[in-house]
Design an enzyme around this catalytic site. Structure first.
Site, PDB file in Angstrom:
ATOM      1  N   PHE A 271     -44.711  -2.625  23.658  1.00 47.71           N
ATOM      2  CA  PHE A 271     -43.654  -3.618  23.863  1.00 47.71           C
ATOM      3  C   PHE A 271     -43.800  -4.764  22.862  1.00 47.71           C
ATOM      4  CE2 PHE A 271     -44.342  -2.145  28.411  1.00 47.71           C
ATOM      5  CZ  PHE A 271     -43.559  -1.034  28.203  1.00 47.71           C
TER       6      PHE A 271
ATOM      7  N   GLY B 224     -34.986  -9.422  30.643  1.00 47.57           N
ATOM      8  CA  GLY B 224     -36.433  -9.215  30.775  1.00 47.57           C
ATOM      9  C   GLY B 224     -36.778  -7.741  30.677  1.00 47.57           C
TER      10      GLY B 224
ATOM     11  N   TRP C 264     -36.502  -6.677  27.120  1.00 47.03           N
ATOM     12  CA  TRP C 264     -37.620  -7.206  26.319  1.00 47.03           C
ATOM     13  C   TRP C 264     -38.715  -6.148  26.187  1.00 47.03           C
ATOM     14  CZ3 TRP C 264     -42.752  -7.764  27.657  1.00 47.03           C
ATOM     15  CH2 TRP C 264     -43.545  -8.500  26.783  1.00 47.03           C
ATOM     16  N   HIS C 265     -38.854  -5.312  27.225  1.00 54.22           N
ATOM     17  CA  HIS C 265     -39.922  -4.315  27.211  1.00 54.22           C
ATOM     18  C   HIS C 265     -39.682  -3.210  26.201  1.00 54.22           C
ATOM     19  CE1 HIS C 265     -40.896  -6.217  31.053  1.00 54.22           C
ATOM     20  NE2 HIS C 265     -42.112  -5.776  30.845  1.00 54.22           N
ATOM     21  N   GLY C 266     -38.453  -2.968  25.855  1.00 59.31           N
ATOM     22  CA  GLY C 266     -38.229  -1.888  24.894  1.00 59.31           C
ATOM     23  C   GLY C 266     -36.766  -1.758  24.555  1.00 59.31           C
TER      24      GLY C 266
END
Lengths: 913, 471
Positions: B471, B322, B325-327
């Protein structure tokens, strides 16, 4: 349309109509939801389209062109015509204004010290990469003649004051007051300018300092250290600014309860002055120097209303700290610290959010009183960034900006009519738009143009910081390159340093344009006429470097600069590192001298020796290569030890030569090499009617050797001239043959045959002459005689040795009169004019030591350096100074050598198979 | 064309008018929404539309394939193909460069050459959201929770629907695609509530988030060494608030705009900083992502129904992925990992000490404080450009340098507003919405114009993109 969404649709429609109606209505701007739709600026249609359509559909590039942003690409080119147009449009003085070509002499780097020059060159490289430019200050006109021509340009009082400092004709400091916004508050830009000005013209002290730092964090700049936490601080930028009390200093530090203190490091200051407010309430400030109570002043006003006031305190020499303790109701504005000596004092007042309007909030009387009291030679106004920001928010108008800046300039001119003023344009900045794009902030150029016009009309000089930075759009490039903070407004340290560098050089160029040289002689830096004068030497060095087993001999003759051995040791070491070390070379016979320690040479004398030198003797006579000779009575002995403490192991074969004089009636010398007596040499041929030079040569093995020469008892006295050690291995031999106080005339007067015989025995490929500094000190020097004798000397020696030649010019020689004022040595100009001509006529290369030092008044700057590079006699250098000069010499010599090689390469290749 | 720009508002009004003019006709209203969505995305950058078109085509064929077969193995193969192709898009465009850099640094000691030049791949805006939403649909079809009978254009519109395409929320097929064929309705009250929601979102973004961002977060995170420890701490708190108001403001605008077209998106935030523990925080923060991770990653890994170590492993796995997933940066993995460790610690505490069903006020306060503190501290890694910078920020924050001189009164004021708005009872919000709904149309328009004026005066000039846009 369905009735259900109609209500929402009507809401939307009415909202849009209302917003458009209010935006177009003749209302104050703050009541308009979309101010850009104003009727008085163009037609509505395009504005609505611009409002509704995204930038990408309007064909507008929000970001600068890719070539300007690509991290690996060169910065966008800036056509010369563009920058010239900027300068021409605003510079009535034609050739004075404009853009200086990049990376050419004359951009203002000439008289910086080596470390500062190194950092300046780094900033120059950065400037090139960023597309920033050297923009000259638009001088404008502060005083016109009756016929309309300009009598005095906008910077004249400042450049005149700098000229006085340069000529040491001023006993008071030259003060600069630099007012500005957050760009000034961090002090990085101004620090660069201050440090360089102080390096060039001397430091007059730290200048104006606040009572306490304005922000708890960040760089601690330009302030004392408060020892208590009860100071109340009010700034002109605050919403509730201190009305009717504060002047240009901008901040009031007040106390009303318990006593509050602050402390300053004095850094050599001898005069302190407190800027404060007298007011109708009891208050006092107690000064303490190094903790001991000094003066106490009452801040109670005699007049009925508060007034700006000043209290001066003379500080004892060597004092370290100054403390202030304010009790009762007081309001202090700051303290100035000065050395009391002539030099630059650069005050900076930077207020976060500062703008012309903010400085106009200052009480006019206090502003005038404080500024007059400071007696600045230059007032710099560096605002505009916040004006541009407020314009972009439509919180102000161009008219207001013009009015406020005009008023500020007028206030400065009125307060200090005798001071120059310089207005700076705002720098470029960026913003993020509503759609998230990075674009150039609007209005910086417009504000800059207004400032340019205001400066011209107000008689101030103008500097286009925006153009120097690289023009509109440069902020985004600076951001990409990490020179700008993420706020898109404030430069980072490197960016600030670059801006300071550009401003400093612009000031320097303005000074150079207006300053008449103190010595009106062309004195170019660098090695002159190396091609073809040094062609043979360079060719031989090149063959040596290419692997040929060659010896390259260089012999340097001169005066004390050479006799000190520091310069020659440094040059020898540098050349030997590149081309190999073939031995120490010649050492004259003489007394023990610490000057030889660094070269691992030890001299010793026992018994009755007399060391005579040529300059104190009648013309003629046999002298050693250094112009001295050691005359020993029977029983005397001397030794010369080469390569003392050299590591064992390396044992090259070599040759040790002893230089002595055969003369009628003289005793035969007893010589030992490394303690072993060498066989007596055959006596000189009979009959010996006149003294002659005898050079005996002994084979040796190893690095270190000692030669001892004794005058046997029972005979006559004997004369020894020196000894030389060389190894039979390829490399450089660099002889240092200097006589303190000698001139070219001294050398010319010595017995030519004897001198030339010895010199030929040294087998030099290059003769380096460094006379001239002593000639420069002579009153009424006969330049023609110098030219004639020096040329004849060099030509004769060249004939005797077959060597090439290089003449080094004098160092910057100054003398101090009874009042303590430094002036150029009386014949410096003549020497500087004559020596290049001697070099030319004798077919020699020429290198000006004075130009390498930095030219005009370099000696004063070298004296001021830390550690000092020049001695207080104004003639000689310190060890570090000689080493630095030697490094410059080697650099120029090797640059010429490398250039010659580079030029020769294609020819060589073309001639090959 | 970000959703807080005037261009976007003009665009929405135009689409609104066209949509409701033809809303009774399925094909026409689908065309309006699809054309608007394609236009909206193309204004950012048109090229990724081709990627999305290809992706939707592949997924659509696989979904149709699943619908036409009863073989569990074939259905499984199709869903796996869909997951792989979507994750392949994400890996290729988002993580390839990270993998290259990592390989370069890891293999350098063994002198194994890895491509030295960056790939210079363009990361399509909203790709992360696209991929997760695409996977949710095909998996839901596989699980039988979503219909496979949607047309290609419905599928395409579901993926590109403009109110949510760039930064979510991640909407399940049942919450959006299922309603495409229903004739939309918009009552006056619902329309007014939608406008109110958009207005609230604009205030959150343009006033609170942007003032905090440009007023203290950007300068302090830009050069932490120039600020005191206290100012760094305030900046960390301010960033925590900024991030919430930025993203929840965006979500409010997205939900409000969707509601104007008759669609109801699920809530994305539920006042997360009032959470009493970290599990509750994640149930209140970016709920569309949290629930996706729960339904499509945590539960398939076994969820809570495995052994204790395995549960902790699952938590760590979900949080690290997770985070990533942001970067495409390992600092996001670190950020997720720290949260994973903290979640495991909380879980262990509950296992060993039991979970208190009704904690007292002191415990609640301590729980809220501890949770908020952990969130603030880990946000530093989230915001800093790299780990070195984050370490510098922490060092500065802990250096004990006093002083708050660089925190402007406006920033203090905005922090106070942000905290108050977060903590105020929801009833006040509902009352305000109700007041707006009950206003006559002209008054409502005046209120909206006044709000616009207020935003103009209070917002910063340097309007900033949404944090989650990256993102």
């Amino acid at each position: 349309m369905d009735l259900k969404p109609t209500s929402t649709g009507w809401t939307l429609a009415l909202t849009v109509l209302l917003a458009l109606g209010l935006s177009l209505a003749p209302l104050p701007v703050q009541f308009r939801p979309i101010p850009s739709l104003r009727q008085d600026e163009g037609t509505l249609g395009p504005k609505l389209v611009a409002l509704v359509l995204p930038a990408s559909l309007r064909g507008k590039k929000a970001r600068p062109p890719p070539d300007a942003l690509a991290p690996d690409s060169a910065p966008a080119a800036h056509p010369e015509s563009e920058s010239s147009a900027v300068a021409e449009s605003a510079a009535p003085e034609g050739p004075d204004a404009g853009v200086a070509p990049a990376a050419v002499p004359g951009i203002g780097l000439e008289d910086l010290s080596a470390p500062t020059l190194a950092s300046a060159l780094e900033l120059e490289a950065l400037r090139e990469r960023m597309g920033a430019r050297h923009v000259d200050i638009e001088l404008n006109c502060r005083k016109a003649r009756a016929d309309g021509t300009c009598e005095e340009d906008g910077l004249a009082p400042f450049t005149r004051a700098l000229g006085e400092l340069r000529a040491d004709a001023r006993r008071t400091p030259v003060r600069v007051v630099h007012l500005g916004d957050s760009l000034v508050a961090s002090d990085y830009i101004t620090d660069v300018v201050r440090e360089r000005l102080q390096e060039r013209f001397g430091s007059g002290g730290r200048g104006f300092l606040y009572i306490h730092r304005l922000a708890q964090a960040g760089r601690a700049t330009r302030a004392g250290t408060a020892s208590t936490e009860g100071w109340k601080m009010e700034r002109l930028v605050d919403t509730n600014w201190p009305k009717d009390r504060v002047g240009w200093t901008g901040v009031a530090f007040s106390t009303s309860g318990p006593a509050q203190g602050t402390r300053y490091a004095l850094d050599g200051a001898r005069v302190a002055e407190l800027y404060f407010l007298t007011q109708p309430a009891n208050g006092a400030v107690q000064f303490a120097v190094d903790g001991k109570p000094a003066q106490r002043i009452q801040t109670r006003a005699i007049a009925s209303k508060p007034e700006a006031a000043f209290a001066r305190l003379t500080l004892p020499e060597g004092a370290k700290t100054l403390s202030l303790l304010a009790s009762g109701k007081t309001e202090l504005h700051g303290v100035t610290l000065e050395t009391g000596a002539p030099g630059i004092v650069y005050d900076t007042v930077g207020l976060l959010g500062g703008m012309a309007e903010v400085y106009l909030r200052a009480q006019p009387a206090a502003f005038r009183a404080q500024l007059r009291h400071r007696k600045p030679s230059l007032v710099v106004l560096m605002v505009g960034g916040n004006e541009a920001f407020f314009l972009s928010r439509e919180r102000t108008t161009l008219d207001e900006v013009r009015t406020q800046m005009t008023a500020l300039v007028a206030r400065v001119r009125e307060a200090t009519p005798e001071a120059a003023c310089l207005v700076l344009s705002p720098i470029d900045a960026g913003v993020r738009t509503m759609s998230g794009e990075l674009v150039t902030r609007r209005h910086s150029a417009e504000v800059g143009q207004i400032f340019r016009e205001v400066a011209r009309e107000g008689g101030c000089a103008f500097y286009d910081t925006l153009a120097a930075m690289g023009g509109e759009g440069s902020a985004l490039r600076w951001l990409e390159a990490g020179l700008l903070l993420e706020d898109l407004v404030h430069p980072r340290v490197r960016g600030s340093n670059l801006l300071g560098h550009l401003l400093d050089l612009a000031l320097q160029r303005a000074f150079a344009r207006r300053h008449a040289p103190l010595v009106n002689v062309e004195d170019d830096p660098g090695l002159q006429n190396a091609d073809p004068s040094l062609a043979g030497t360079f060719a031989k060095l090149h063959r040596r470097e290419s692997g040929e087993a060659l010896r390259v001999g260089i012999a340097q003759l001169g005066a004390s600069h050479t006799a000190a051995h520091i310069f020659t040791d440094a040059v020898r070491e540098a050349l030997a590192k590149r081309f190999g070390d073939a031995g120490r070379g010649f050492i004259s016979a003489g007394k023990a001298s610490p000057r030889l320690d660094a070269g691992h040479v030890v001299r010793a004398m026992t018994g009755p020796w007399t060391v005579e030198d040529a300059k104190e003797s009648p013309p003629g006579g046999i002298w050693g290569l250094s112009g001295t000779r050691a005359v020993g009575a029977p029983g005397a002995s001397l030794s010369i030890q080469f390569c003392k403490d050299c590591p064992a192991g390396d044992a090259p074969a070599g040759r040790l030569d002893v230089y002595a004089v055969d003369q009628p009636g003289a005793g035969a010398l007893e010589v030992t090499v490394d303690g072993e007596p060498v066989p007596a040499e055959a006596p000189p041929p009979e009959p010996l009617t006149a003294p002659t030079v005898r050079i005996r040569s002994f084979p040796v093995t190893g690095l270190g050797h000692t030669v001892r020469v004794s005058v046997p008892e029972g005979g006559g006295s004997a004369t020894v001239l020196g000894a030389a050690l060389e190894y039979e291995r390829p490399g450089i031999v660099y002889d240092a043959m200097g006589l303190p106080g000698a001139t070219a005339f001294t050398a010319k007067a010595m017995d030519a045959t004897a001198l030339d015989t010895q010199l030929a025995a040294r087998r030099p490929d290059l003769l380096v002459y460094w006379y001239g500094t002593n000639e420069a000190g002579e009153e009424g020097l006969d330049a023609a005689a110098l030219h004639q004798d020096y040329t004849a000397l060099v030509s004769r020696m060249r004939r005797a040795t077959g060597a090439e030649c290089l003449i080094i010019g004098p160092t910057d020689r100054l003398r101090q009169d009874a009042t303590g004022r430094w002036t150029e040595a009386p014949s410096l100009a003549k020497v500087l004019a004559t020596l290049p001509q001697v070099a030319k006529d004798a077919g020699c290369a020429y290198w000006s030591a004075r130009a390498a030092m930095g030219g005009e008044r370099a000696m004063q700057r070298w004296q001021r350096q830390e550690p000092p590079l020049g001695l207080t006699d104004g003639v000689h250098l310190t060890q570090t100074g000689y080493e630095r000069l030697a490094a410059a010499f080697v650099k120029d010599l090797m640059s010429a050598y490398d250039a010659t090689n580079k030029k020769a390469e294609p020819t060589a290749r073309a001639g090959g198979p | 064309m970000l959703s807080h720009s005037l261009q976007y508002l003009a665009f929405v009004i135009a689409v609104f008018a066209a949509y409701w003019a033809v809303h009774r006709h399925y094909a026409a209203r689908m065309f309006v929404l699809l054309a608007a969505s394609v236009y909206f995305y193309a204004v950012f950058t048109p090229f990724p539309l081709l990627i999305f078109l290809a992706g939707v085509t592949v997924d659509h064929l696989l979904v149709k394939g699943m619908a036409r077969t009863d073989s569990p193995g074939t259905r499984k193969l199709f869903v796996v193909l869909s997951i792989v192709s979507n994750l392949g898009l994400l890996a290729g465009f988002k993580y390839l460069e990270l993998l290259r850099k990592t390989a370069v640094s890891l293999l350098a000691p063994w002198h194994i050459d890895v491509r030295a030049e960056p790939f210079h791949l363009l990361l399509p805006v909203g790709l992360s959201f696209y991929v997760f939403q695409a996977i949710s649909y095909t998996v839901d079809v596989y699980r039988g929770k979503a219909s496979a009978e949607h047309s290609f254009f419905e599928h395409l519109l579901y993926m590109l629907f403009f109110p949510r395409v760039v930064s979510g929320p991640i909407v399940r097929a049942s919450e959006l695609m299922a309603h495409f064929r229903e004739e939309p309705t918009l009552s006056p009250d619902d329309g007014a509530r939608a406008l109110f929601r958009v207005a609230v979102g604009l205030v959150k973004k343009l006033i609170i988030a942007d003032v905090l961002g440009s007023g203290i977060v950007d300068p302090v995170f830009g050069s932490p060494h120039a600020y005191s420890s206290a100012e760094c701490a305030v900046a960390a708190v301010a960033y925590t608030l900024e991030l919430y108001y930025d993203f929840s403001g965006y979500s409010d605008i997205a939900m409000g705009v969707a509601a104007l077209f008759g669609f109801r998106f699920p809530e994305n935030f539920a006042r997360p900083y009032l959470a009493k523990n970290l599990f509750e925080f994640w149930n209140r923060w970016h709920m569309s992502l949290s629930s996706w991770l729960r339904d499509y990653l945590y539960i398939p890994l076994g969820g809570n129904r495995r052994s204790k170590p395995r549960v902790c492993f699952n938590l760590m796995m979900v949080m690290v992925l997770g985070g990533l997933w942001h970067g495409a940066d390992w600092r996001f993995a670190v950020w997720g990992g720290v949260h994973g460790v903290a979640l495991c610690a909380v879980r262990c505490w509950w296992w060993f000490r039991g979970k208190t069903s009704e904690p007292g006020p002191v415990r609640v306060a301590l729980g809220m404080l501890a949770t908020f503190t952990l969130v603030v501290l880990t946000r530093v890694v989230f915001r800093a450009p790299d780990m070195t910078h984050a370490a510098e920020f922490y060092a500065r924050m802990l250096a004990g340098v006093p002083g708050l001189a660089n925190v402007a009164p406006l920033v203090w004021g905005m922090i106070a507003v942000a905290v108050a708005a977060h903590a105020l009872p929801l009833k006040l919000y509902e009352l305000s919405a109700e007041l707006f709904v009950r206003m006559p149309v002209p008054v409502r328009a005046v209120a909206l114009v006044l709000l616009g004026l207020g935003i103009r005066h209070l917002s910063t000039m340097e309007t900033r993109p949404y944090v989650y846009l990256q993102f």
